[in-house]
Every structure is written in structure tokens, then in C-alpha cells.
Enzyme design. Structure first.
Site, PDB file in Angstrom:
ATOM      1  N   ASP A   1      -2.685 -11.482   4.782  1.00 52.86           N
ATOM      2  CA  ASP A   1      -4.021 -12.087   5.099  1.00 52.86           C
ATOM      3  C   ASP A   1      -3.715 -13.157   4.639  1.00 52.86           C
ATOM      4  O   ASP A   1      -4.879 -13.591   5.276  1.00 52.86           O
ATOM      5  CB  ASP A   1      -4.402 -11.340   3.349  1.00 52.86           C
ATOM      6  CG  ASP A   1      -4.022  -9.848   3.210  1.00 52.86           C
ATOM      7  OD1 ASP A   1      -3.424  -8.820   4.361  1.00 52.86           O
ATOM      8  OD2 ASP A   1      -4.059  -9.424   1.734  1.00 52.86           O
TER       9      ASP A   1
ATOM     10  N   ARG B   1     -11.405 -11.221   7.191  1.00 59.08           N
ATOM     11  CA  ARG B   1     -10.423 -12.713   7.741  1.00 59.08           C
ATOM     12  C   ARG B   1     -10.465 -13.379   8.723  1.00 59.08           C
ATOM     13  O   ARG B   1     -10.020 -14.844   9.255  1.00 59.08           O
ATOM     14  CB  ARG B   1      -9.095 -12.442   7.295  1.00 59.08           C
ATOM     15  CG  ARG B   1      -9.056 -11.447   6.141  1.00 59.08           C
ATOM     16  CD  ARG B   1      -7.648 -11.716   5.349  1.00 59.08           C
ATOM     17  NE  ARG B   1      -7.333 -10.355   4.129  1.00 59.08           N
ATOM     18  CZ  ARG B   1      -8.443 -10.799   2.726  1.00 59.08           C
ATOM     19  NH1 ARG B   1      -8.862 -12.444   2.920  1.00 59.08           N
ATOM     20  NH2 ARG B   1      -8.324 -10.121   2.060  1.00 59.08           N
TER      21      ARG B   1
ATOM     22  N   GLN C   1       0.364  -1.283  -0.236  1.00 56.19           N
ATOM     23  CA  GLN C   1       0.115   0.026  -0.303  1.00 56.19           C
ATOM     24  C   GLN C   1       0.326   1.577   0.370  1.00 56.19           C
ATOM     25  O   GLN C   1       0.796   2.066  -0.592  1.00 56.19           O
ATOM     26  CB  GLN C   1      -0.832  -0.068   1.376  1.00 56.19           C
ATOM     27  CG  GLN C   1      -2.001  -1.038   1.134  1.00 56.19           C
ATOM     28  CD  GLN C   1      -2.380  -1.103   2.646  1.00 56.19           C
ATOM     29  OE1 GLN C   1      -2.927  -0.607   3.412  1.00 56.19           O
ATOM     30  NE2 GLN C   1      -4.170  -2.408   1.799  1.00 56.19           N
TER      31      GLN C   1
HETATM   32  C1  S3P Z   1      -2.390  -4.658   0.279  1.00 56.38           C
HETATM   33  C2  S3P Z   1      -1.537  -4.751   0.775  1.00 56.38           C
HETATM   34  C3  S3P Z   1      -1.733  -5.069   2.340  1.00 56.38           C
HETATM   35  C4  S3P Z   1      -3.067  -6.689   2.878  1.00 56.38           C
HETATM   36  C5  S3P Z   1      -3.733  -5.714   1.835  1.00 56.38           C
HETATM   37  C6  S3P Z   1      -3.930  -5.571   0.775  1.00 56.38           C
HETATM   38  C7  S3P Z   1      -2.817  -4.057  -0.812  1.00 56.38           C
HETATM   39  O1  S3P Z   1      -1.329  -4.776   3.115  1.00 56.38           O
HETATM   40  O2  S3P Z   1      -2.748  -6.541   4.149  1.00 56.38           O
HETATM   41  O3  S3P Z   1      -4.586  -6.330   2.310  1.00 56.38           O
HETATM   42  O4  S3P Z   1      -3.292  -3.978  -1.890  1.00 56.38           O
HETATM   43  O5  S3P Z   1      -1.951  -3.352  -0.988  1.00 56.38           O
HETATM   44  P1  S3P Z   1      -0.238  -3.095   3.428  1.00 56.38           P
HETATM   45  O6  S3P Z   1       0.519  -3.393   2.130  1.00 56.38           O
HETATM   46  O7  S3P Z   1      -0.020  -2.251   4.586  1.00 56.38           O
HETATM   47  O8  S3P Z   1       0.878  -4.490   3.902  1.00 56.38           O
END
Ligand code: S3P
Length: 443
Positions: A314, A387, A169
Site C-alpha cells: 500500500d 492513496r 485478503q
Molecule cells: C489488506 C491487504 C492488502 C492491502 C489492502 C488491505 C488487508 O491487499 O493492499 O489495502 O487488510 O488484508 P491484498 O491482500 O489483496 O494484497
């Protein structure tokens, strides 16, 4: 229905498909919206989280048609968004808020992003810091950098950012902001996180560069409008994979599922635990799509740590359930990010596993689970986390007596049809299902 009642399930012998990938559905809408024309998105996940992204893009003047439940036509605006007339509600979705913040950082107007009670507790400094360095003005109205966020964007400078967290993210927020900066923006992450943004930028003909753990992008590029197919979500498949893996005579085929190797760590873990798994990539496109064929076994404990953690981030709740069903000890470490997800997932998993009779120790950044103790039914909370609800529904399939999961409406954020599939697996397999499965080669 907000409470689920689960009972012990028979051996699984079936094939199934899971709905579209959540991470990829968000990105498909965002990149299509930035593109230079209409993009048909097939296999889109129509869950609450992804609809938050659709709502956010509509608020910025993007026309999005819902052709059928899983097909969208997004009319790209060539990166020329219009100022929102109201605040943008990201609901429960961290991906919507963090990735939209990247895009909004590049817009010459003010916007305000809000979220539900859970999202309002999640840390946003991780994106505020790099986006502010690029020139955006961002105010977090919550305590300690928490939402709502007010963003006044525009005139971004490129940035070479070394991220302290392996977070897709954060990486994506900076790369998307980089699309609106003049020059080359790079992000270096400590370990590889899911690479959907990079792959999809490439697919939409915006060429990112990748060198080791660094991804770079040149700004001022417009994605080329194209059709895109979203694969099934391996994070949703993970619940059924564990249900099959933990039963020695089970056999499950999951079709049309995403097999991006930054997401398939769950398969590697289940193989280490003793399951027999075959994966076949059938469509090696931007996002590889294929089949997972899994045969159950008496599982054994394993260690999950280090660079593998972002790949299974996840899946840790459901892998912890697998660990409780396995013989021996499983140690999960380096997973403190789980404390800042939709709920504190380490605490929630430990509490629910203990309520079912499992032996669990919670550490600062992980869990130690001594498996093999028979689980018993219990009344368990979802903690408002999809989840957690789904992982413990699977645990209930292996428990003596009835398990009740409360507060299950949150499952609609990622997997609206989960309970219907669960109910079908609580019934014995039909003759036709058994025939299809027993005709497969064994391993
Ligand atoms: C996601 C990245 C992960 C994941 C989330 C979705 C994404 O989070 O846990 O469910 O779509 O980029 P982080 O990037 O904060 O680890």
C-alpha cells in the site's frame, strides 16, 4: 471540498498521531462479532471502508454501539449470524468484500455482496476458488469473476490451500471460512503477507498454528470476547514519513503507530534511501504499538522487489514519490498486484509523476524512476483512489508552484483527517513544536 490546493511546505519539525489501522479495524469488528460476548474496540478507524464492515456485521444481526468516534462496543453473537434482509454494500472496500465472503461462506443462508464502481472491477476469483472448494456456492454477477457476489454458504469442508498470490485478503478469507469448517484448514502463501488475522485470532484465544508460510486453524471455535486496542495505521503514517524523509532538516515523531513487522517495510526502504529512523515498540501486544522517529536526508534511489513487495504493497505510490525526490534511479518490480487495487496504481503513479515533470518508465510489474528532476505543480487526478490522492498531495509539498488534486473525497475511505494535518504542515512549525523536536537526541 473535493479539490486540494497544495504549495511547497516548510521543513517539518513536529510530532503527530495517525488514525487507527484500517486492516486491523476491519478484523477487530469481524472477530468481535464472532465472539461470545461484548468487546470494546478502542482506536477504531471510523473511515468509510471500516464503516462498510460495521454495516455488513449489523446486517447479519450484530449489535454494534458507537461509544465515541473511535470506540465501538461489538456484541458478539457466538458465530450465530442471522440472514441479511437486504444486500450488503461493501462500498469501496476490498477487505470488507473478501473477508466477509469468507465468513458468509460458512453461513447456512444466502447473501449478496455489492460494491461501488471501483470495487465492482476488482478480481474476486482469488477467493471464489478456495471458498467454492470448501463447499460454498458463489456466483459472481460481474464479468470474469467480478462483483456483485451471491453466496450460499454452510456445511464447509476444511481445505489445504496453496495460494498463488501473496494476499492477506485471500489468506484471511480462507481462515475465516475455516472457522466454520469441521477440521483443520490451512493456507500457504508464496511470500509473507500482513499477518493481522493470525495474530488477532491468537489474541481472541482461537489458536492458529503457524509453520513457515503456512497458517492453519481448527474450525468450530468461538473467539473469546475481549477488549482490543487498534494501533495507528503505518500506511497512513507513510505519507508524513516520506514528507519528512525527503527534507534534510526535517524531524518527525509518529506516536501510537502499529509496528507489526509485516507492515514496516516502508521504514526499511526509507533507511536504504538515506533517512535516519528509530522505532521503539512501547506495547508489545497482539499488535505491537510504538513510536517512529525519523530525520530527513538527501535521499538516494533504491530497488524494491520480491518478498518485500507484499510488506509495502500500500506504500508503493508514496515510495514512488520519494523515489522522484531522490537522487538516482529507483526500480520497483514484482508489483503487478498494484494494477488491481482501487485503481491501476502503477499507471496512475506514472501519469501523475510525469505531469509533475518526473522521469518515469512504467513496466508490466513496476516502475523505473529517475529521481532528482525538480517537480513542478500540476493539476492531478486521484483516479478515485485514496492513496493516489494522498501520495500526490505530498509530492505537491515539494513542487515549484501550485498543485491541485481533484476528486479527493475518496480519502475518507482510509484517512478522514488527512487534509487537516496536511494544512498544519504547510504552515511553519510553531516555537513549541520546534522546542520539543530539537530537544530529542540526534542520530
Ligand atoms: C489488506 C491487504 C492488502 C492491502 C489492502 C488491505 C488487508 O491487499 O493492499 O489495502 O487488510 O488484508 P491484498 O491482500 O489483496 O494484497
Amino acid at each position: 471540498m473535493t479539490d486540494w490546493k497544495i504549495r511547497r511546505a516548510p521543513t517539518i519539525q513536529t510530532e503527530l498521531e495517525v488514525p487507527g489501522d484500517k486492516s486491523i479495524s476491519h478484523r477487530a469488528v469481524m472477530l468481535a462479532a464472532m465472539s461470545n460476548g461484548p468487546c470494546v474496540i478502542k482506536g477504531f478507524l471510523p473511515s468509510e471502508d471500516c464503516m462498510s464492515t460495521v454495516g455488513a456485521m449489523r446486517a447479519l444481526g450484530v449489535e454494534i454501539e458507537v461509544a465515541d468516534e473511535t470506540t465501538l462496543i461489538v456484541h458478539g453473537v457466538k458465530r450465530a449470524f442471522t440472514a441479511p434482509k437486504h444486500e450488503i454494500d461493501c462500498g469501496n472496500s476490498g477487505t470488507t468484500m473478501r473477508l466477509m465472503a469468507g465468513i458468509l461462506a460458512g453461513q447456512p443462508f444466502r447473501s449478496r455482496l455489492i460494491g461501488d464502481a471501483s470495487l465492482s472491477k476488482r478480481p474476486m476469483r482469488r477467493i471464489i476458488e478456495p471458498l467454492t472448494k470448501m463447499g460454498a456456492k458463489i456466483t459472481a454477477e460481474g464479468k470474469d469473476g467480478r462483483p456483485p457476489l451471491v453466496i450460499q454458504g454452510g456445511n464447509l469442508q476444511p481445505l489445504q490451500y496453496v495460494s498463488p498470490v501473496a494476499s492477506a485478503q485471500v489468506k484471511s478469507a480462507v481462515l475465516l471460512a475455516g472457522m466454520f469448517a469441521k477440521g483443520k484448514t490451512s493456507v500457504t502463501e508464496p511470500t509473507q503477507s500482513r499477518d493481522h488475522t493470525e495474530r488477532m485470532l491468537e489474541y481472541f484465544l482461537v489458536r492458529p498454528q503457524k509453520q513457515g508460510l503456512t497458517v492453519s486453524i481448527f474450525g468450530d471455535q468461538t473467539p473469546e470476547s475481549r477488549e482490543f486496542r487498534v494501533p495507528g495505521d503505518i500506511s497512513s503514517a507513510a505519507f508524513w514519513l516520506v514528507a519528512a524523509a525527503a527534507q534534510p532538516r526535517s524531524r518527525l515523531l509518529v506516536k501510537n503507530v502499529g509496528l507489526n513487522e509485516t507492515r514496516t517495510g516502508v521504514l526499511a526502504v526509507l533507511v536504504r534511501m538515506g533517512a535516519a529512523i528509530r522505532e521503539v515498540i512501547e506495547e508489545p501486544q497482539a499488535e505491537p504499538i510504538g513510536v517512529i522517529d525519523i530525520q530527513g536526508a538527501r535521499l538516494k534511489g533504491t530497488e524494491i522487489k520480491g518478498a518485500e513487495i507484499p510488506n509495502v504493497i500500500d506504500e508503493i505510490p508514496i515510495l514512488a514519490v520519494a523515489a522522484a525526490l531522490a537522487q538516482g534511479k529507483t526500480v520497483i518490480s514484482g508489483a503487478s498486484e498494484l494494477r488491481v487495487k482501487e485503481t491501476d496504481r502503477l499507471a496512475a503513479v506514472a501519469m501523475n509523476l510525469r505531469a509533475m515533470g518526473a522521469q518515469v518508465a512504467e513496466t508490466e510489474d513496476g516502475l523505473e524512476i529517475l529521481g532528482g528532476v525538480p517537480l513542478h505543480g500540476a493539476r492531478l487526478e486521484s483516479f478515485g483512489d485514496h492513496r493516489i490522492a494522498m501520495a500526490f498531495a505530498i509530492a505537491g509539498m515539494f513542487a515549484e508552484g501550485e498543485t491541485t488534486i481533484t476528486g479527493t473525497a475518496c480519502v475518507n475511505t482510509s484517512y478522514p483527517g488527512f487534509y487537516a494535518t496536511l494544512e498544519s504542515l504547510m504552515r511553519p512549525p510553531t516555537e513549541a513544536q520546534t522546542r520539543v523536536i530539537t530537544s530529542l537526541p540526534t542520530r
